[in-house]
Write a protein that holds these residues in place. Structure first.
Motif, PDB file in Angstrom:
ATOM      1  N   ASP A 168       9.074  -9.086   9.720  1.00 29.59           N
ATOM      2  CA  ASP A 168       7.930  -9.017  10.641  1.00 29.59           C
ATOM      3  C   ASP A 168       8.337  -8.559  12.034  1.00 29.59           C
ATOM      4  O   ASP A 168       7.505  -8.510  12.944  1.00 29.59           O
ATOM      5  CB  ASP A 168       7.258 -10.396  10.741  1.00 29.59           C
ATOM      6  N   PHE A 209       4.382  -5.090  -0.028  1.00 29.53           N
ATOM      7  CA  PHE A 209       3.424  -3.975   0.014  1.00 29.53           C
ATOM      8  C   PHE A 209       2.269  -4.266  -0.940  1.00 29.53           C
ATOM      9  O   PHE A 209       2.130  -3.639  -1.989  1.00 29.53           O
ATOM     10  CB  PHE A 209       4.101  -2.666  -0.397  1.00 29.53           C
ATOM     11  N   THR A 244      -0.198  -1.536  -3.012  1.00 26.91           N
ATOM     12  CA  THR A 244       0.236  -0.151  -2.804  1.00 26.91           C
ATOM     13  C   THR A 244       0.698   0.477  -4.117  1.00 26.91           C
ATOM     14  O   THR A 244       1.011  -0.212  -5.088  1.00 26.91           O
ATOM     15  CB  THR A 244       1.385  -0.095  -1.787  1.00 26.91           C
ATOM     16  N   ASN A 298       8.329  -2.474  16.610  1.00 23.92           N
ATOM     17  CA  ASN A 298       7.091  -2.545  15.821  1.00 23.92           C
ATOM     18  C   ASN A 298       5.913  -2.816  16.750  1.00 23.92           C
ATOM     19  O   ASN A 298       5.241  -3.847  16.676  1.00 23.92           O
ATOM     20  CB  ASN A 298       7.218  -3.630  14.754  1.00 23.92           C
ATOM     21  N   ALA A 324      -2.443   1.438  14.831  1.00 19.45           N
ATOM     22  CA  ALA A 324      -1.772   0.513  13.919  1.00 19.45           C
ATOM     23  C   ALA A 324      -0.306   0.399  14.306  1.00 19.45           C
ATOM     24  O   ALA A 324       0.247   1.256  15.003  1.00 19.45           O
ATOM     25  CB  ALA A 324      -1.911   1.007  12.487  1.00 19.45           C
ATOM     26  N   ARG A 375       5.124  -0.057  11.355  1.00 16.05           N
ATOM     27  CA  ARG A 375       5.409  -0.420   9.964  1.00 16.05           C
ATOM     28  C   ARG A 375       4.204  -0.154   9.074  1.00 16.05           C
ATOM     29  O   ARG A 375       4.339   0.337   7.950  1.00 16.05           O
ATOM     30  CB  ARG A 375       5.834  -1.888   9.880  1.00 16.05           C
ATOM     31  N   GLU A 376       3.012  -0.456   9.588  1.00 17.13           N
ATOM     32  CA  GLU A 376       1.800  -0.200   8.807  1.00 17.13           C
ATOM     33  C   GLU A 376       1.546   1.297   8.663  1.00 17.13           C
ATOM     34  O   GLU A 376       1.090   1.770   7.618  1.00 17.13           O
ATOM     35  CB  GLU A 376       0.594  -0.888   9.467  1.00 17.13           C
ATOM     36  N   ARG A 403       3.840   2.554   5.976  1.00 15.10           N
ATOM     37  CA  ARG A 403       3.377   2.157   4.645  1.00 15.10           C
ATOM     38  C   ARG A 403       2.191   3.014   4.211  1.00 15.10           C
ATOM     39  O   ARG A 403       2.057   3.342   3.030  1.00 15.10           O
ATOM     40  CB  ARG A 403       2.979   0.673   4.660  1.00 15.10           C
ATOM     41  N   THR A 404       1.341   3.375   5.189  1.00 15.78           N
ATOM     42  CA  THR A 404       0.198   4.242   4.859  1.00 15.78           C
ATOM     43  C   THR A 404       0.674   5.616   4.406  1.00 15.78           C
ATOM     44  O   THR A 404       0.173   6.183   3.435  1.00 15.78           O
ATOM     45  CB  THR A 404      -0.721   4.390   6.085  1.00 15.78           C
TER      46      THR A 404
END
Length: 1152
Positions: A749, A780, A783, A847, A855, A858-859, A862-863
């Motif tokens: 985190d 995730f 995902t 982050n 966003a 990290r998000e 991931r996207t």
């Protein structure tokens, strides 16, 4: 096959053509007169006077002119010589010898080393044509028994090579001959000698080539040898001296003639008195579009006709000779792997031109390795001074690691990002490589670039660089003026400035006349560098001192495609002029995609085998089933009686099953399978000798009981200690993974830390990859990556039972590895377990949102990862999970650029701290490793170890032999997989390739064409043959003439018929296109209406070569319509009118 065979197939159809009288004389290229009126210079000889005496050995002849007195004719059946576009492949011509290939040895050296001084002086006063005529007269006067290899060799001013002598002897014995030899080795001499013997006997010889330009070239060469009256040229719609004793033609023309003569006692198709057929460039048999023509010729050729097949160096000439021998008659194979001019390989980087290979020629020059280049570029003096590095070897630990990191092919332990960076930094400009070539006297050169745009850009880049002296420039200027007077529309104005400096482009976008002009200037030494597409390597006699290959890949329809080894060797084969150069030079160039390692890999891959391309076409099926007319001569008279002999399905089946593919799939496959069985049996037998039980039995037999027991006990103890060592290493790895689990859980985190991933590839080369950590796959939720890992068996992880002590805080962690995701500095996604993490750093991406409302990084990452379907490639695997990689996207590129290289990350930044349990496990492992080492030394000091070591050494020798046998087994398996069955069933199921003759027949029989004017008819015919012609997007001009409304209406009407035929084909599983493209019909119509070449090319979006080729194709199909039966006379008249109008300069001189 003739495009319109379906229309012309009739029992009363005969092969006919019209003679064309000469209408041009002279040449625009004449030697510069040595006159005081010139004032500024005198003619410059190609060679210094001291060299002239040695130049009489040249085995090929420079052409008197590339523009002969007679117009050269085209054929709709022939493949367009330059219809390569920028991306098309061209079948191989000649391939060079590479290390590891068989050589003719010392005898060949002796055969080719004769000096010109050994030739009597009077021979130079007698022309070759006079010697041939004199020899033929002697044969006629004193009988054919005088014809032998020595008499035929006497027409040359040099001693012929060993393989040439062997081939001529085989021919004189009455055998057909297959000759496989490299570039410029003199294969044409064999055909020439056969032609002398054939002409002396009063018989005929047919010489076939795959290209129109090559046919024209051979036509000129043979006329110089045999005289104008004895040599003819035959094309589809016209003929020059078609009854000559030596007739040059394209392979499709001969195939069409054989179609009409299959099964005949004698033929009315032009095969009367033919004793010999020469198939030049027979390796075209592997060409996917035209290869079937060569197979059909061999199958249909009368058995009494001798075949001389001239091929490049291929992997399976024995299979070709065996096939011809089986279906045609006695055939002898003659091979030579020795190049008459040795070839030296070089590699060009931004700063240097180095030998590609080491001194032995067996592996890559170590100075071209990526590690060496990187350290050299970084200024590491220890890598620049070889002697100093060797002197201080013990003092420099880095040198030792460097040397150990290089394999035989120069592989390095650099990361993918380092490799790309190093390659990009070493890419040379054209001028960099050219400077080295000029400084080392390696010009003239042919520079292969795989796009027309690239060739033209290179010429413009060099048009201010002077490669010619003043005298040479004046000669070029004079030749250009003569060319402009003779062919004003053929001058390529954009290339004139470069031409005057000694550089030129040669590709399909140029008019053939201009390309011929460039070729002649090049042969005269007035052009120093020609930038060309790969078609220049396909058979045209235009050798240079150096061949430069700009890249190992070229752009295809599905992206960049790698060159084959055949294509590479074909282009390199242009280097080295026999009788002029002591050595030829092939230069490969560093690119962002390919380095010296890839060049060596492709070079040592070896030549590829010939592969059958025998396939059906509508015309072939018609001829197979309908048969041909049978012509019989009545005994009581000289009248010819013509009968029709239809062929049954069984007879057609027998012809099809004589294909090369069927021979290979039966005879060769059977032999390969038998050898594979023997190899596997030998592997099995040898494997039983290297087992522990076999070693134990041998030890008992050779050692005394005491010595055996001592070694056996120690060996058993050693095996137990090794098992313990393996277990301790595994325990140490588990402790390390536990520490990583705790660390990565803490970072889940927080910020996105940098890390180093490390792995070894399949070849044992270690890679270190800097990356930024994204997160654990388990986190995730929902995902695609998580679903893939948990549903795909490829990513399955076996449970690891940890044996950590109960007191350890790490014991609470699951022993099963987990998958994580990171983005590498090379813009690649990495999916991995803890096994592949070398270390984790304190620094990384914060982050924190880049802007309010955005966003978190990290998000965002991931996207990106979840956006598209990613194809994962496995880089490495272990029992603790695998390492996978996938290319990133443009969206991730900016993120990857911010990942630092490993050298900029400090060890002080590492945050991976191991537990006390890990260090204890590490010490236990080290102690156990030392124990194993001490035990090995103890065994070495035993009484019977010397005899035992002999057993072990023999075992290792057997294991090496097993390894070689397995490699042989894999090659056999690969060869068997290449061989596909090609019997009757497979033949009928093969997708038809080439022109859709049925579609052309439907169009020309359509009544809608009768209302068209000649120019409109030409426009419609142009829409049928425009396949492969493209608009060039890089041209500044984008204008194309549009077709008239009448033409567009007819094309739309034909499109409905086309769709019906396509549906019918699809119903029966036939996949062959029906060309109908109105895009360029307006250009054809404009030319047919009388527009000049300058008017039609003004602001045109097409290249000159493309438009000329389209017009030539249209003229060819129009010229055939009047000869077809059952065609309306009005359509025949309009077609003839349109053909005559369109056949004007510069189109009428295309074949010249």
């Amino acid at each position: 096959m003739n495009t319109l065979t379906l229309l012309s197939h009739s029992p009363h159809t005969t092969f006919h053509s019209s003679a064309v009288s000469p209408n041009k004389t002279g040449s625009f290229l004449q030697p510069l007169p040595c006159s005081s009126a010139l004032g500024f210079c005198f003619p410059k000889p190609l060679f210094p006077p001291a060299q002239i005496a040695s130049r009489v050995r040249i085995s090929y002849k420079f052409r008197r002119s590339l523009f002969p007195a007679e117009p050269q004719l085209s054929d709709v059946d022939e493949e367009d010589d330059e219809d390569d576009d920028d991306d098309d492949d061209v079948a191989a011509d000649e391939y060079d010898d590479v290390p590891g290939e068989a050589s003719d040895g010392v005898e060949d050296e002796i055969e080719t080393s004769m000096a010109a001084s050994e030739v009597p002086a009077f021979r130079s006063e007698e022309s070759k044509w006079q010697r041939v005529e004199k020899l033929c007269n002697e044969f006629r006067e004193f009988g054919e028994e005088l014809i032998d290899v020595d008499e035929l060799a006497s027409i040359y001013d040099f001693r012929i090579d060993k393989f040439q002598r062997l081939a001529i002897q085989a021919f004189l014995r009455g055998s057909s001959v297959v000759v496989s030899a490299p570039t410029s080795s003199g294969k044409t001499l064999i055909a020439e000698a056969a032609a002398v013997a054939t002409v002396a006997r009063g018989r005929r010889l047919f010489y076939t080539t795959p290209l129109k330009a090559l046919s024209n070239q051979k036509f000129r060469e043979f006329r110089e040898t045999f005289g104008d009256n004895n040599v003819g040229l035959l094309t589809g719609d016209s003929a020059l001296n078609k009854d000559a004793q030596v007739l040059i033609m394209t392979t499709e023309i001969l195939r069409n003639m054989l179609y009409q003569s299959v099964g005949m006692v004698s033929s009315g198709s032009g095969l009367f008195h033919v004793d010999v057929i020469v198939l030049d460039e027979v390796h075209y048999l592997s060409d996917i579009y035209r290869g079937t023509v060569w197979e059909e010729i061999v199958i249909y050729c009368p058995k009494e006709v001798q075949l001389i097949c001239l091929s490049a160096t291929v992997a399976n000439p024995d299979e070709l000779a065996g096939w011809i021998g089986q279906i045609h008659g006695k055939t002898e194979l003659v091979t030579s792997s020795k190049r008459p001019v040795p070839l030296t390989w070089h590699f060009s980087t931004k700063t240097s031109l180095l030998p590609l290979l080491d001194k032995k020629g067996k592996s890559m020059n170590r100075k071209l390795s990526l590690s060496y280049l990187q350290h050299y570029a970084s200024g590491d003096n220890s890598f620049k001074d070889e002697r100093s590095r060797r002197r201080n070897f013990k003092k420099h630990e880095s040198d030792i690691s460097y040397r150990s990191s290089l394999s035989i092919h120069g592989k390095s332990s650099l990361s993918k990002n380092d490799i790309n960076t190093t390659r990009r930094s070493q890419v040379p400009q054209v001028i960099d490589t050219l400077w080295h070539l000029k400084a080392r006297d390696m010009l003239p050169a042919i520079w292969f670039i795989f796009s027309r745009k690239g060739c033209d850009a290179a010429v413009q880049y060099l048009e201010d660089r002077k490669l010619l002296d003043e005298c040479e420039m004046s000669e070029v200027d004079l030749a250009l003026k003569r060319f402009r007077l003779q062919y004003p529309d053929a001058v390529r104005e954009s290339a004139v400035k470069g031409l005057l400096q000694g550089v030129a482009a040669h590709h399909a976008g140029c008019l053939p006349l201009w390309k011929s002009f460039v070729e002649e200037l090049f042969q005269r030494g007035l052009v120093k560098v020609v930038f060309a597409t790969e078609t220049l390597a396909a058979g045209i006699n235009m050798p240079a001192r150096t061949a430069v290959i700009s890249s190992l890949s070229k752009r295809g329809e599905s992206g960049r495609i790698q060159l084959s080894s055949n294509e590479l060797l074909q282009m390199a084969g242009r280097a080295g002029r026999r009788g002029i150069d002591e050595s030829g030079h092939a230069v490969l160039v560093q690119t962002p995609y390919d380095g010296a390692e890839e060049c060596c890999k492709l070079l040592f891959a070896g030549v590829e085998p010939l592969v059958s391309q025998f396939a059906a076409s509508y015309g072939m099926v018609l001829n197979l089933l309908a048969g041909a007319k049978v012509t019989r001569r009545l005994i009581e008279s000289d009248d010819l009686k013509v009968l029709q002999a239809g062929r049954t399905l069984e007879e057609a089946r027998k012809l099809v099953e004589q294909s090369f593919g069927n021979y290979v799939s039966s005879n060769v496959m059977l032999a390969a399978k038998e050898e594979l069985t023997k190899v596997e049996q030998e592997i099995q037998a040898l494997s039983s000798e290297v087992t522990d039980d076999a070693i134990d039995r041998k030890s008992q037999k050779m050692l005394s009981a005491m010595a055996y027991n001592e070694i056996a006990n120690l060996q058993e103890e050693l095996r137990a200690e090794k098992r313990l060592r393996t277990e301790l290493r595994r325990r140490m790895e588990l402790r390390r993974m536990s520490a990583l689990k705790l660390l990565l859980k803490e970072l889940e985190d927080g910020h996105l830390p940098f890390m180093c991933l490390q792995y070894k590839d399949s070849e044992g080369v270690q890679h270190s990859v800097p990356a930024v950590y994204i997160g654990k796959v388990d986190s995730f939720d929902g995902t695609k990556v998580k679903n893939m890992v948990y549903t795909n068996d490829c990513f399955a992880l076996n449970a690891i039972v940890t044996d950590l002590s109960v007191d350890d805080t790490e014991s609470q962690l699951d022993g099963r590895p987990s998958y994580f995701v990171a983005l590498g500095s090379d813009n690649s996604w990495y999916l991995f377990t803890e096994k592949w993490i070398k270390t984790v750093y304190r620094t990384g991406f914060p982050n924190v949102a880049l802007a309010r409302g955005d966003a978190l990084p990290r998000e965002i990452m991931r996207t990106f990862l979840d956006k598209a379907d990613i194809q994962w490639e496995k880089l490495a695997n272990s029992e603790l999970g695998g390492l996978w990689c996938s290319e990133g996207s443009l969206e991730t590129w900016s993120w990857s650029l911010n990942v630092p290289v490993l050298s900029s990350l400090s060890e002080d930044d590492e945050v991976l701290k191991m537990s006390q349990a890990y260090y204890e496990a590490l010490e236990c492992y080290k102690e156990q490793r030392n124990k194993v080492s001490r035990l090995k030394k103890k065994i070495a000091r035993t009484e019977g170890f010397r005899e035992y070591k002999k057993i072990i050494d023999m075992t290792k020798f057997i294991e090496e032999k097993i390894k070689r046998l397995k490699a042989r087994s894999n090659r056999l398996i690969s060869r068997i997989e290449q061989i596909e069955p090609s019997g009757w069933k497979e033949f009928m199921q093969t997708a038809i390739r080439g022109e859709n003759e049925l579609w052309l027949a439907m169009v020309l029989r359509s009544r809608v064409l009768l209302d068209l004017k000649p120019a409109q008819l030409a426009a419609v015919c142009g829409s049928l043959v425009s396949e492969g012609v493209k608009v060039r997007p890089w041209k500044n001009n984008s204008y194309i003439y549009e077709a008239s409304t009448t033409v567009m209406n007819i094309i739309n009407l034909l499109d409905e018929q086309r769709n019906s035929l396509l549906e019918l084909q699809e119903k029966h599983g036939v996949q062959i296109p029906c060309c109908l493209d109105s895009q360029f019909s307006g250009m054809v119509e404009a030319w047919a209406c009388g527009l000049t070449w300058r008017e039609i090319m003004m602001d045109c979006a097409m290249d000159e070569g493309d438009l000329a080729r389209l017009l030539r194709r249209t003229i060819d199909i129009l010229a055939q319509i009047p000869k077809l039966p059952d065609i309306d006379p009005l359509l025949q008249s309009n077609a003839m009118t349109a053909s005559n109008v369109m056949d004007r300069p510069p189109i009428s001189e295309l074949a010249g």
